[in-house]
Every structure is written in structure tokens, then in C-alpha cells.
Write a protein that holds these residues in place. Structure first.
Motif, PDB file in Angstrom:
ATOM      1  N   ASP A   1       6.452  25.787   0.320  1.00  0.00           N
ATOM      2  CA  ASP A   1       6.319  24.364   0.013  1.00  0.00           C
ATOM      3  C   ASP A   1       5.826  23.652   1.272  1.00  0.00           C
TER       4      ASP A   1
ATOM      5  N   HIS B   1      12.005  20.118  -1.263  1.00  0.00           N
ATOM      6  CA  HIS B   1      10.827  20.836  -1.766  1.00  0.00           C
ATOM      7  C   HIS B   1       9.583  19.952  -1.715  1.00  0.00           C
ATOM      8  N   SER B   2       8.435  20.585  -2.008  1.00  0.00           N
ATOM      9  CA  SER B   2       7.210  19.801  -2.214  1.00  0.00           C
ATOM     10  C   SER B   2       6.428  20.406  -3.371  1.00  0.00           C
TER      11      SER B   2
HETATM   12 ZN    ZN Z   1       9.930  24.508  -3.866  1.00  0.00          ZN
END
Ligand code: ZN
Length: 251
Positions: free
Chosen positions: A55, A147-148
């Protein structure tokens, strides 16, 4: 034969374990590193650098949040393409044979021993350490995974700058979502994903313990550069602090 060789980084990193925040931070997709023994997993050059390996921006933002909030942070040391630490071991996506449109040749036709090595050397050490920390630290009363997400998925662009994914922790998520909306952002409420049978962190470290838990997802193009990821951490930290207070202070 062991998967990780002498001199390779550990399966995970734990930082600020004595942090005073009631919230534990996790970054399960922090790294695109592949154990040397697995080569490049047979991927075309450059593919591991793309978002499918990790991520983008998430670890920089998670570390900054750990500092701002004085929160403990556990982050993984190896790519989600080796084994995904936010997937139950029983799910096909645990060791993905295909990620989006990219076949991962090094994950095809694995033996039980191959799978066991990744589970025992990467997945279990990370989650056992998180479990032990939560068991030993009752002051930790909520869990956030950092996260991304990609700006577009299979050709469809995504309108949100940020998304909050949760199961029962709507009360925990609300102050963060409202805070970003008040700043003019388009915020996903259980978008661009939902917590389902493919999730591990929220069900296991949050819901099963009765701890408010969620994943924060920031669009990757907004945090691809370190300075921007640090800006987002500064923006999120006070909203997270407010959300923590809302679920840890007795009404
Ligand atoms: Zn993730």
C-alpha cells in the motif's frame, strides 16, 4: 529449508510499544520486499513497485500517526504478494495467484510446505506479536489498520480521498468521517471496500475482542510522496484522537 535467510529483515517491526495511546496501529501492507529465496516471484520488472506489492504511502503515514498519537505500531516486513497479512489463511487471496490482472508466477502450484513456510515465518509471527501485545496491554482499547487504495480499479476511477472500513465500529468511525467531510473531502463509508470474509485484522484483533476497530484507507495518489503522507497524518491525527475519546471515555 527456512524462507528467510540470515541477514534478511524480520517478518515485522514493532514500534513505540510503550506508547500511551489507547489505540493500536497496524500496517499490514507496509512493504514490497520479497524474501531472497523467492526471487522476484516471477513478476515482470517493475510490477512489484506498483501498488499490488504494497500500500503506497501507508507506512510513512502510519509511522507519523504513531508519533502524533503516541501509539504502538506493528508493520509487516514483506509484500502482501508473498502472504497477505490481512487475509485469513484459508482464503485464496492469502497467497494470491493473481493480483488484479497480474498473474504471480511464484505463487502458482505451491506445495503445502511452501505455504507453511510463508505462514510460519511471516503471517504467524506478525499476528502472534499483535495478539500477545493486546493480551498483555489492556490499555489498548481500539485498533486501526492503516492502508491505501488505488485511484482507479479495473478502469473505474474512485471518487473518495479517504475511506473507513468497519463492521460494528460505526461510532468509532463517525468522528473521523465527519471531520474529513467538514474539511471538504469525499469520504467513503465502507467504501471502496467492505469488511468481509477476506479480512483478518478487523474481525480477529477488533471484533473478536470487543474492541472498536476499523481500517483507514487513503487514496494512493494523495500520499505517494512522503511529504504528502506526513500532511495526511497531521490531518488525521486529531480526528483519530477525537474518535478514540468517543469510544474510550465513559459516557
Ligand atoms: Zn491494504
Amino acid at each position: 529449508m527456512p524462507l528467510l535467510q540470515p541477514g534478511e529483515p524480520p517478518a515485522f517491526t514493532a514500534e513505540n510499544l510503550a506508547g500511551r495511546s489507547p489505540c493500536l496501529l497496524l500496517c499490514e501492507h507496509a512493504s514490497n520486499r520479497i524474501p531472497r529465496a523467492l526471487g522476484d516471484l516471477g513478476l515482470p520488472p517493475g510490477e512489484i513497485e506498483r501498488h499490488i506489492g504494497r500500500d503506497i504511502g501507508a507506512l510513512v503515514m502510519a509511522r507519523a500517526l504513531s508519533r502524533h498519537l503516541d501509539a504502538a505500531l506493528f508493520s509487516t516486513g514483506y509484500s502482501r504478494l508473498v502472504i497477505d497479512c490481512n487475509r485469513p489463511l484459508s482464503r485464496p487471496g492469502s497467497i494470491p495467484e493473481i493480483s488484479e490482472e497480474t498473474v504471480v508466477p511464484g505463487n502458482l502450484g505451491l506445495s503445502a510446505a511452501d505455504r507453511a513456510a510463508r505462514q510460519n515465518e511471516l503471517f504467524h509471527p506478525f499476528h502472534d506479536a499483535v495478539t500477545a501485545h493486546l493480551d498483555a496491554t489492556p490499555a489498548r482499547r481500539c485498533v486501526i489498520g492503516v492502508h491505501s487504495f488505488t485511484p482507479s480499479y479495473r478502469g473505474v476511477s474512485r471518487p473518495w480521498e479517504a475511506g473507513f472500513l468497519y463492521a460494528s465500529a460505526g461510532r468509532f468511525a463517525a468522528p473521523m468521517m465527519e471531520g474529513l467531510r467538514a474539511q471538504g473531502f469525499t469520504v467513503g463509508d465502507n467504501e471502496p471496500y467492505v469488511i468481509d470474509a477476506d479480512d483478518y485484522t478487523v474481525p480477529v484483533h477488533g471484533e473478536a475482542r470487543g474492541l472498536p476497530s476499523l481500517l483507514i484507507e487513503i487514496r494512493q495518489d494523495l500520499i505517494a510522496h512522503d511529504a504528502a503522507a506526513l500532511d495526511w497524518a497531521r490531518r488525521l491525527a486529531p480526528l483519530i484522537a477525537r474518535a478514540i475519546a468517543s469510544v474510550t471515555e465513559d459516557a
